[in-house]
Scaffold this motif. Structure first.
Motif, PDB file in Angstrom:
ATOM      1  N   GLY B  34       0.863  -1.389  -0.109  1.00 65.37           N
ATOM      2  CA  GLY B  34      -0.088  -0.179   0.080  1.00 65.37           C
ATOM      3  C   GLY B  34       0.769   1.235   0.052  1.00 65.37           C
ATOM      4  N   LYS B  35       0.393   2.343  -0.612  1.00 67.77           N
ATOM      5  CA  LYS B  35       1.167   3.333  -0.659  1.00 67.77           C
ATOM      6  C   LYS B  35       1.301   4.225   0.669  1.00 67.77           C
ATOM      7  CE  LYS B  35       0.713   4.525  -5.614  1.00 67.77           C
ATOM      8  NZ  LYS B  35      -0.245   5.049  -6.697  1.00 67.77           N
ATOM      9  N   LEU B  36       0.438   4.056   1.590  1.00 63.74           N
ATOM     10  CA  LEU B  36       0.686   4.395   3.000  1.00 63.74           C
ATOM     11  C   LEU B  36       1.363   3.473   3.845  1.00 63.74           C
ATOM     12  CD1 LEU B  36      -3.136   5.677   3.263  1.00 63.74           C
ATOM     13  CD2 LEU B  36      -1.211   6.916   2.264  1.00 63.74           C
ATOM     14  N   SER B  65       2.689  -4.981  -6.576  1.00 61.73           N
ATOM     15  CA  SER B  65       1.258  -4.225  -6.956  1.00 61.73           C
ATOM     16  C   SER B  65       1.141  -3.218  -5.935  1.00 61.73           C
ATOM     17  CB  SER B  65       0.319  -5.284  -7.055  1.00 61.73           C
ATOM     18  OG  SER B  65      -0.923  -5.048  -6.192  1.00 61.73           O
ATOM     19  N   GLU B  66       1.028  -1.951  -6.435  1.00 59.99           N
ATOM     20  CA  GLU B  66       0.977  -0.668  -5.344  1.00 59.99           C
ATOM     21  C   GLU B  66      -0.709  -0.641  -5.283  1.00 59.99           C
ATOM     22  OE1 GLU B  66       3.771   2.453  -4.852  1.00 59.99           O
ATOM     23  OE2 GLU B  66       4.530   1.794  -6.780  1.00 59.99           O
ATOM     24  N   LEU B  67      -0.979  -0.241  -3.929  1.00 58.34           N
ATOM     25  CA  LEU B  67      -2.385   0.074  -3.888  1.00 58.34           C
ATOM     26  C   LEU B  67      -2.533   1.515  -3.293  1.00 58.34           C
ATOM     27  CD1 LEU B  67      -3.577  -3.159  -1.864  1.00 58.34           C
ATOM     28  CD2 LEU B  67      -4.017  -2.521  -4.419  1.00 58.34           C
ATOM     29  N   ASP B  68      -3.423   2.231  -3.929  1.00 58.67           N
ATOM     30  CA  ASP B  68      -3.614   3.761  -3.557  1.00 58.67           C
ATOM     31  C   ASP B  68      -4.146   4.002  -2.125  1.00 58.67           C
ATOM     32  OD1 ASP B  68      -2.586   4.670  -5.760  1.00 58.67           O
ATOM     33  OD2 ASP B  68      -4.624   4.470  -6.868  1.00 58.67           O
ATOM     34  N   GLY B  69      -4.048   4.895  -1.630  1.00 64.72           N
ATOM     35  CA  GLY B  69      -4.419   5.200  -0.411  1.00 64.72           C
ATOM     36  C   GLY B  69      -5.911   5.661  -0.434  1.00 64.72           C
ATOM     37  N   LEU B  70      -6.803   4.957   0.544  1.00 60.55           N
ATOM     38  CA  LEU B  70      -8.402   5.215   0.752  1.00 60.55           C
ATOM     39  C   LEU B  70      -8.628   5.542   1.987  1.00 60.55           C
ATOM     40  CD1 LEU B  70     -10.085   2.729  -2.130  1.00 60.55           C
ATOM     41  CD2 LEU B  70      -9.503   5.333  -2.376  1.00 60.55           C
ATOM     42  N   GLY B  71      -9.744   6.461   2.186  1.00 60.39           N
ATOM     43  CA  GLY B  71     -10.050   6.436   3.572  1.00 60.39           C
ATOM     44  C   GLY B  71     -11.649   6.803   3.530  1.00 60.39           C
ATOM     45  N   LEU B  72     -12.182   6.299   4.742  1.00 64.01           N
ATOM     46  CA  LEU B  72     -13.677   6.675   5.080  1.00 64.01           C
ATOM     47  C   LEU B  72     -13.636   7.606   6.172  1.00 64.01           C
ATOM     48  CD1 LEU B  72     -16.232   5.524   3.998  1.00 64.01           C
ATOM     49  CD2 LEU B  72     -16.181   3.956   5.956  1.00 64.01           C
ATOM     50  N   CYS B  73     -14.250   8.636   5.911  1.00 60.63           N
ATOM     51  CA  CYS B  73     -14.525   9.572   6.981  1.00 60.63           C
ATOM     52  C   CYS B  73     -15.402   9.068   8.131  1.00 60.63           C
ATOM     53  CB  CYS B  73     -15.189  10.807   6.486  1.00 60.63           C
ATOM     54  SG  CYS B  73     -15.594  12.275   7.711  1.00 60.63           S
ATOM     55  N   GLN B  74     -14.924   9.346   9.230  1.00 64.54           N
ATOM     56  CA  GLN B  74     -15.761   8.781  10.633  1.00 64.54           C
ATOM     57  C   GLN B  74     -16.881   9.606  10.884  1.00 64.54           C
ATOM     58  OE1 GLN B  74     -14.068   5.848   9.921  1.00 64.54           O
ATOM     59  NE2 GLN B  74     -14.412   5.691  12.140  1.00 64.54           N
ATOM     60  N   GLN B  75     -17.103  10.891  10.098  1.00 60.43           N
ATOM     61  CA  GLN B  75     -18.287  11.764  10.647  1.00 60.43           C
ATOM     62  C   GLN B  75     -19.083  11.760   9.365  1.00 60.43           C
ATOM     63  OE1 GLN B  75     -17.819  15.637  12.744  1.00 60.43           O
ATOM     64  NE2 GLN B  75     -18.267  16.350  10.662  1.00 60.43           N
ATOM     65  N   CYS B  76     -18.729  11.888   8.217  1.00 63.83           N
ATOM     66  CA  CYS B  76     -19.641  11.935   6.944  1.00 63.83           C
ATOM     67  C   CYS B  76     -19.905  10.515   6.226  1.00 63.83           C
ATOM     68  CB  CYS B  76     -19.333  13.101   6.260  1.00 63.83           C
ATOM     69  SG  CYS B  76     -18.079  12.807   5.024  1.00 63.83           S
ATOM     70  N   HIS B  77     -19.002   9.833   6.338  1.00 65.12           N
ATOM     71  CA  HIS B  77     -18.965   8.605   6.079  1.00 65.12           C
ATOM     72  C   HIS B  77     -18.835   8.344   4.448  1.00 65.12           C
ATOM     73  CE1 HIS B  77     -19.993   7.062   9.819  1.00 65.12           C
ATOM     74  NE2 HIS B  77     -20.869   7.854  10.056  1.00 65.12           N
ATOM     75  N   GLN B 101      -7.749   1.440   2.738  1.00 64.61           N
ATOM     76  CA  GLN B 101      -6.853   0.777   1.823  1.00 64.61           C
ATOM     77  C   GLN B 101      -5.631   1.523   1.670  1.00 64.61           C
ATOM     78  OE1 GLN B 101      -8.260  -0.667  -2.252  1.00 64.61           O
ATOM     79  NE2 GLN B 101      -6.419   0.806  -2.990  1.00 64.61           N
ATOM     80  N   GLY B 102      -4.371   0.911   1.771  1.00 65.37           N
ATOM     81  CA  GLY B 102      -3.201   1.755   1.291  1.00 65.37           C
ATOM     82  C   GLY B 102      -2.320   1.434   2.384  1.00 65.37           C
ATOM     83  N   ALA B 103      -2.713   0.515   3.488  1.00 67.65           N
ATOM     84  CA  ALA B 103      -1.518   0.180   4.404  1.00 67.65           C
ATOM     85  C   ALA B 103      -1.080  -1.458   4.409  1.00 67.65           C
ATOM     86  CB  ALA B 103      -2.174   0.358   6.073  1.00 67.65           C
ATOM     87  N   GLU B 104      -1.386  -1.810   3.240  1.00 65.82           N
ATOM     88  CA  GLU B 104      -1.072  -3.412   2.997  1.00 65.82           C
ATOM     89  C   GLU B 104       0.544  -3.439   2.813  1.00 65.82           C
ATOM     90  OE1 GLU B 104      -3.123  -1.614   1.478  1.00 65.82           O
ATOM     91  OE2 GLU B 104      -5.097  -2.569   1.548  1.00 65.82           O
ATOM     92  N   MET B 105       1.121  -4.497   3.320  1.00 65.15           N
ATOM     93  CA  MET B 105       2.194  -4.974   2.869  1.00 65.15           C
ATOM     94  C   MET B 105       2.276  -6.511   2.882  1.00 65.15           C
ATOM     95  SD  MET B 105       5.097  -3.728   5.885  1.00 65.15           S
ATOM     96  CE  MET B 105       4.425  -2.845   7.227  1.00 65.15           C
ATOM     97  N   LYS B 106       1.948  -7.268   1.954  1.00 70.41           N
ATOM     98  CA  LYS B 106       1.834  -8.742   2.061  1.00 70.41           C
ATOM     99  C   LYS B 106       2.373  -9.304   0.648  1.00 70.41           C
ATOM    100  CE  LYS B 106      -3.037  -8.919   0.788  1.00 70.41           C
ATOM    101  NZ  LYS B 106      -4.333  -8.906   1.287  1.00 70.41           N
ATOM    102  N   VAL B 107       2.517 -10.575   1.073  1.00 69.16           N
ATOM    103  CA  VAL B 107       2.779 -11.595  -0.315  1.00 69.16           C
ATOM    104  C   VAL B 107       1.452 -12.123  -0.585  1.00 69.16           C
ATOM    105  CG1 VAL B 107       4.002 -13.570  -0.764  1.00 69.16           C
ATOM    106  CG2 VAL B 107       4.870 -12.297   1.025  1.00 69.16           C
ATOM    107  N   LYS B 108       1.170 -11.671  -1.785  1.00 69.89           N
ATOM    108  CA  LYS B 108       0.051 -11.962  -2.482  1.00 69.89           C
ATOM    109  C   LYS B 108      -0.102 -13.336  -3.256  1.00 69.89           C
ATOM    110  CE  LYS B 108      -3.613  -9.630  -5.386  1.00 69.89           C
ATOM    111  NZ  LYS B 108      -3.870 -10.820  -6.386  1.00 69.89           N
ATOM    112  N   ASP B 109       0.686 -13.578  -3.957  1.00 68.90           N
ATOM    113  CA  ASP B 109       0.791 -14.861  -4.305  1.00 68.90           C
ATOM    114  C   ASP B 109       2.195 -15.288  -5.227  1.00 68.90           C
ATOM    115  OD1 ASP B 109       1.043 -13.914  -7.243  1.00 68.90           O
ATOM    116  OD2 ASP B 109      -1.136 -13.404  -7.209  1.00 68.90           O
ATOM    117  N   LEU B 110       2.176 -16.394  -5.425  1.00 66.04           N
ATOM    118  CA  LEU B 110       3.708 -16.901  -5.893  1.00 66.04           C
ATOM    119  C   LEU B 110       3.448 -17.730  -7.156  1.00 66.04           C
ATOM    120  CD1 LEU B 110       4.890 -18.617  -2.557  1.00 66.04           C
ATOM    121  CD2 LEU B 110       5.475 -16.310  -3.470  1.00 66.04           C
TER     122      LEU B 110
END
Ligand SMILES: Nc1nc2c(ncn2[C@@H]2O[C@H](COP(=O)(O)OP(=O)(O)OP(=O)(O)O)[C@@H](O)[C@H]2O)c(=O)[nH]1
Ligand SMILES: [Mg+2]
Ligand SMILES: [Zn+2]
Lengths: 261, 113
Positions: B34-36, B65-77, B101-110
């Motif tokens: 993830g980019k974040l 595979s780089e994932l963009d950062g996404l967020g969900l507002c806790q007030q307006c959703h 989305q965007g905080a990932e760091m994982k092995v996806k597949d092989l």
């Protein structure tokens, strides 16, 4: 083989491989990074893994946390940039509290026993972990350290992480709380420049306040920045060498140590 | 160099899967970063060959595979793009937006043999 976790090493430095020189690496990396430079073997298959890179560290951290809970050991993970004053703070803390609680220290540095020696000079037990190339401690190394040490039940275990405001934030050690030490000579904008660390920390110790008259450091601005990335962070200003406000910190610790069942 | 110890974790994950999934060679590794996540893909690429040398993934291809950062507002959703971990909501100004989305760091597949 290690009887506790099944690993083949005795400390975390042994698993580290020698670093290949940069130019050597560039020569060998000329192959397939473009995507499909390899011949495809007919028996090749795709395996879905979907596994977080920190899973392993997190599971060792969970084991450490369970151990600390079972033995009522209050564990702090102290992080800062190099030279913010972690060891000085610990030495002063030990001097003031060692007659009230058993204290043990784990020192993480890339090289040397110097910090552990400074702690031992106070009469408490200290173990040095040299991380070599690694810029942070990990939960596996801590698991070994606590079994090598004789950490008393109902005691304080302070872990001084490698001086670095970036990497240690990702590696849970199993500690109860993360304490970030920031010194006033580093600039008041550090909390927003290294947000991960300040976000992960429970307490920020603003150290070297005796130097405030000599540096351009806006304490209120720094606190605003810290709260911007972590609204719940607790903050204590102090001087570890001059002792100003140091008792606020030792009171904070005493309160938590006294609360151990 | 935080990335090198992450790559050592990648190597450990491959070695564990080699036992449970019965393979002896890895020809391609896909990481999801993830980019974040505070992991630098360039540093991963740089260290990959060094860390995988003499392992079952020696000479494997690394795909990130780089994932963009996404967020969900806790007030307006409402959802929004995130460039950093801590940004106020672009819709309502609320200070706390949860990263989705965007905080990932994982092995996806092989790809294995
Ligand atoms: N003026 C002043 N100097 C301090 C204070 N605390 C620490 N220092 C000095 O800062 C320098 C670094 O202190 P250390 O305790 O070694 O810092 P550290 O964070 O343990 O450093 P590393 O382990 O190398 O990351 C030493 O010269 C200390 O005397 C303080 O409150 N005021
Ligand atoms: Mg130190
Ligand atoms: Zn909003």
């Amino acid at each position: 083989m290690c009887g506790i976790c099944g690993c083949s090493q005795t400390n975390q430095t042994t698993k580290l491989k020698p670093v290949v020189k940069q130019n050597q690496h560039l020569l060998t990396s000329a192959h397939g990074h473009a995507g499909h430079a390899h011949d495809h073997h007919e028996n090749e298959r795709l395996i879905q893994v979907e596994q977080n890179l920190l899973n392993k560290n997190n599971s060792y951290a969970a084991q450490n946390r369970a151990y600390f809970k079972q033995h009522q050991i209050f564990t702090l993970n102290l992080v800062s940039s190099p030279g913010a004053g972690k060891t000085t703070l610990l030495v002063e803390t030990i001097k003031r509290l060692k007659d009230r609680f058993p204290i043990t220290v784990i020192e993480g540095d890339q090289q040397t026993e110097r910090d552990a020696d400074r702690i031992r000079a106070t009469g408490v037990q200290a173990l040095q972990i040299n991380t070599g190339r690694a810029c942070h401690l990990d939960a596996h190394g801590i698991g070994h350290a606590i079994r090598e040490l004789d950490v008393k039940d109902h005691s304080l275990l302070a872990i001084e992480n490698v001086g670095n405001l970036v990497c240690p934030s990702s590696f849970d050690l199993g500690e109860a709380l993360k304490v970030v030490v920031l010194s006033v000579t580093e600039g008041d904008d550090k909390p927003i420049k290294y947000p991960d660390m300040f976000h992960a920390a429970d307490l920020m110790l603003l150290n070297k306040t005796d130097l405030l008259p000599y540096v351009d450091f806006d304490v209120e601005q720094c606190i605003r920045y810290a709260r911007q990335v972590n609204p719940d962070i607790e903050i204590i200003k102090l001087s570890s060498t001059k002792g100003d406000n140091f008792s606020t910190w030792t009171d904070w610790l005493t309160e938590r140590l006294s609360a151990l069942p | 160099m935080h990335e090198l110890s992450l790559l050592e974790n990648v190597r450990d994950i491959l070695e564990e899967h080699a036992v449970t999934q019965n393979f002896s060679k890895v020809t391609q590794v896909t990481l999801e970063i993830g980019k974040l996540s505070c992991v630098e893909p360039e540093a991963l690429r740089f260290g990959f060959d060094v860390v995988m040398k003499d392992s079952l993934a020696e000479n494997a291809t690394l795909l990130i595979s780089e994932l963009d950062g996404l967020g969900l507002c806790q007030q307006c959703h409402r959802e929004m793009q995130m460039k950093t971990l801590y940004e106020p909501c672009i819709h309502c100004g609320h200070a706390f937006v949860r990263i989705t989305q965007g905080a990932e760091m994982k092995v996806k597949d092989l790809v294995v043999i």
